[in-house]
Structures are given as structure tokens and as C-alpha cells.
Design a protein around this motif. Sequence first.
Motif, PDB file in Angstrom:
ATOM      1  N   THR A   1       0.836  -1.193   0.000  1.00  0.00           N
ATOM      2  CA  THR A   1       0.000   0.000   0.000  1.00  0.00           C
ATOM      3  C   THR A   1       0.873   1.246   0.000  1.00  0.00           C
ATOM      4  N   SER A   2       0.333   2.374  -0.515  1.00  0.00           N
ATOM      5  CA  SER A   2       1.156   3.576  -0.669  1.00  0.00           C
ATOM      6  C   SER A   2       0.282   4.810  -0.871  1.00  0.00           C
ATOM      7  N   ALA A   3       0.872   5.968  -0.582  1.00  0.00           N
ATOM      8  CA  ALA A   3       0.278   7.225  -1.018  1.00  0.00           C
ATOM      9  C   ALA A   3       0.440   7.307  -2.533  1.00  0.00           C
ATOM     10  N   ASN A   4      -0.264   8.245  -3.157  1.00  0.00           N
ATOM     11  CA  ASN A   4      -0.224   8.353  -4.608  1.00  0.00           C
ATOM     12  C   ASN A   4      -0.448   9.804  -5.012  1.00  0.00           C
ATOM     13  N   ARG A   5      -0.536  10.065  -6.325  1.00  0.00           N
ATOM     14  CA  ARG A   5      -0.754  11.415  -6.811  1.00  0.00           C
ATOM     15  C   ARG A   5      -2.000  12.015  -6.171  1.00  0.00           C
ATOM     16  N   GLY A   6      -1.886  13.286  -5.748  1.00  0.00           N
ATOM     17  CA  GLY A   6      -3.005  13.945  -5.108  1.00  0.00           C
ATOM     18  C   GLY A   6      -2.977  13.846  -3.596  1.00  0.00           C
ATOM     19  N   ASP A   7      -2.117  12.944  -3.051  1.00  0.00           N
ATOM     20  CA  ASP A   7      -1.988  12.819  -1.601  1.00  0.00           C
ATOM     21  C   ASP A   7      -0.938  13.769  -1.038  1.00  0.00           C
ATOM     22  N   SER A   8      -0.232  14.490  -1.896  1.00  0.00           N
ATOM     23  CA  SER A   8       0.785  15.429  -1.431  1.00  0.00           C
ATOM     24  C   SER A   8       0.201  16.385  -0.403  1.00  0.00           C
ATOM     25  N   GLY A   9       0.968  16.625   0.646  1.00  0.00           N
ATOM     26  CA  GLY A   9       0.523  17.542   1.686  1.00  0.00           C
ATOM     27  C   GLY A   9      -0.378  16.893   2.708  1.00  0.00           C
ATOM     28  N   GLY A  10      -0.769  15.650   2.436  1.00  0.00           N
ATOM     29  CA  GLY A  10      -1.689  14.959   3.332  1.00  0.00           C
ATOM     30  C   GLY A  10      -1.039  14.525   4.637  1.00  0.00           C
ATOM     31  N   PRO A  11      -1.868  14.168   5.619  1.00  0.00           N
ATOM     32  CA  PRO A  11      -1.359  13.854   6.953  1.00  0.00           C
ATOM     33  C   PRO A  11      -0.682  12.494   7.065  1.00  0.00           C
ATOM     34  N   VAL A  12       0.382  12.480   7.854  1.00  0.00           N
ATOM     35  CA  VAL A  12       0.981  11.239   8.345  1.00  0.00           C
ATOM     36  C   VAL A  12       0.790  11.301   9.857  1.00  0.00           C
ATOM     37  N   ILE A  13       0.027  10.372  10.401  1.00  0.00           N
ATOM     38  CA  ILE A  13      -0.412  10.450  11.800  1.00  0.00           C
ATOM     39  C   ILE A  13       0.219   9.330  12.608  1.00  0.00           C
ATOM     40  N   TRP A  14       0.622   9.687  13.817  1.00  0.00           N
ATOM     41  CA  TRP A  14       1.221   8.718  14.736  1.00  0.00           C
ATOM     42  C   TRP A  14       0.549   8.854  16.088  1.00  0.00           C
ATOM     43  N   SER A  15       0.270   7.723  16.713  1.00  0.00           N
ATOM     44  CA  SER A  15      -0.334   7.737  18.043  1.00  0.00           C
ATOM     45  C   SER A  15       0.769   7.854  19.087  1.00  0.00           C
ATOM     46  N   ASP A  16       0.931   9.058  19.633  1.00  0.00           N
ATOM     47  CA  ASP A  16       1.958   9.354  20.634  1.00  0.00           C
ATOM     48  C   ASP A  16       1.334   9.280  22.024  1.00  0.00           C
ATOM     49  N   HIS A  17       1.625   8.194  22.744  1.00  0.00           N
ATOM     50  CA  HIS A  17       1.056   7.973  24.069  1.00  0.00           C
ATOM     51  C   HIS A  17      -0.467   8.024  24.024  1.00  0.00           C
ATOM     52  N   GLY A  18      -1.034   7.387  22.989  1.00  0.00           N
ATOM     53  CA  GLY A  18      -2.476   7.279  22.896  1.00  0.00           C
ATOM     54  C   GLY A  18      -3.161   8.456  22.235  1.00  0.00           C
TER      55      GLY A  18
END
Length: 279
Positions: free
Chosen positions: A222-239
Motif C-alpha cells: 500500500t502507498s500514497a499516490n498522486r493527489g496525496d501530497s501535503g496529506g497527513p501522516v499520523i502517529w499515536s503518541d502515548h495514545g
Amino acid sequence: MRNGKPTQTTPSNSDTIQARSGRRRRRPVAQLLSVLVTAVLTAATATPALAVFNGSRADSDDYAWAVRVQLAYPEGVASCTGSLIKEDTVVTAAHCIRNNGRSPSAIDVTFHYGQKRDQYTIGVARAVPMPHYDPALIKDDIALLFLQSAVSEPTIGLASTPAPVGAEVTVAGFGCTGDPFKAVEPCDAPRRLIETQLTTVPSASCPDIAGPWQFCTYSPYTSANRGDSGGPVIWSDHGEQKLVGVTNAIELPPAPAYLNLSASIPYELDWIRATAGLR
């Protein structure tokens, strides 16, 4: 995504992933980065865009802060993805608002895209790229969009520490849903936000990362693709879900599928806070 051309809402042959020159590649075998913006449309032969390859529909309640970004260039309308970090401020990728040295004549952001009853659009009064943005290095590929009026939507918090290697992160966007390694495939118009999960890997895994301003994520399917530029990368930091990155680009074959490059929010945090007026 990167290399300056957003997603288009009119068809054109330019709706292909843009490959960056390989001069700065750390691994000679890797063919370089594709920008994760949907290419700017030309006259009348491309097709619009969907979102994230092999992803799933995102819960709209969890992403009320996610926006589709529309940019008007002479060739046509392009699009990216962005995240609301303040009532009047969206963060996205700098290459979305700087196309081969040019700026778009107009920018709009749409909230609740694809939800007929809730969808609405607001104009952007000012777009500010990170001052040291360098498209050749994909360096500091972050920009802030200041809206013409504040909104009452929830915002996404900013991570102050990077996600560790081996962490699972979520990527979301309004880009193409096809395989990014097969850019000739048609790219249908986006209907809803799509999300997927990737794993952070050492920076050396992505040959095009040239400094600490980016980090690398991987998935075999799976991967990001065209049009996803600028989109969020989210991480759960301590919940707590935090914005840890902004989607920039992907490595092209023969790189192992699929390596995504993201701008680091913690690395750019001081500039973002100062420019957006965040405490």
C-alpha cells in the motif's frame, strides 16, 4: 506528489507521476522519487484523481480536520491534501503551491469532501512555503495556507518528537487509488478521504532522503499516490493522534514497494508554530 504539480479536476495526459532526477540518489539502483501531487491538467485528455493505493475509506468523524486543496494554475486545476492545525491555518506540501517556480492564481480548501450535506469550500488568503524549501532536495517541503475566514472544525495536534523506526503510522489523502508504480492507469475523481497504514523505516531505506527534514515509511502492498501530497501522516503518541509528517513523494521502481517520503513535523515545528501563531 512532489515536483510541483497538484491533482487535476480536468482530464489530461500530464496526470502521471513525476520522476525526479537521480543525481542525488544514494542507491544507484533506485529510480527516483515521484511527486505525490496530482499533475496539473492540460487541455483535455487526462483524468481526475482518487486516493491512496490499497487503502480503505476513512471515518469522516475522525478526519474533520482533513481538507482537499484545489489550486488554479494556467494548465488547469490541480489538487493536494492538507490538515487544519489552527482555526484559520492548514498545513500542506510546499511543492503544491510552487509549480516550477510559479504560484497558483487561486487556492481553495474543501472540508468534508464527498459528504454532500456537510461539504463546504473556503478560499485561501495567503500561502507561505517554508523559507528554505528546495525542490531539488525535496527539502523543507511544507507550506501553510491561511484561510480567508476561520472555521469551527476540530484541529489536529502537532507531534514534537518523531515516530521511532518500526512505528505504524497512518497516511490519508484525496489522491489516486491506482498503483503508483503504474502511472499509465486511469485516475478517477476522488470521492472520499482514504487512509492506509505504513511502517517507519531507517532513512537510509529511501535513497532520496538528503537530510533530517524527512523520514521514510514502507509497505509491501500500500502507498500514497498522486493527489496525496501535503496529506497527513499520523502517529499515536502515548495514545493521542498527532500529525508527525506531511506526505511529499514516493520512490519509483526498482525501489522496494512501497517507500514513501514525508516531511517531518517535529523538524519544522518551530517554524510552523511561529508562522501560524501557535503556542
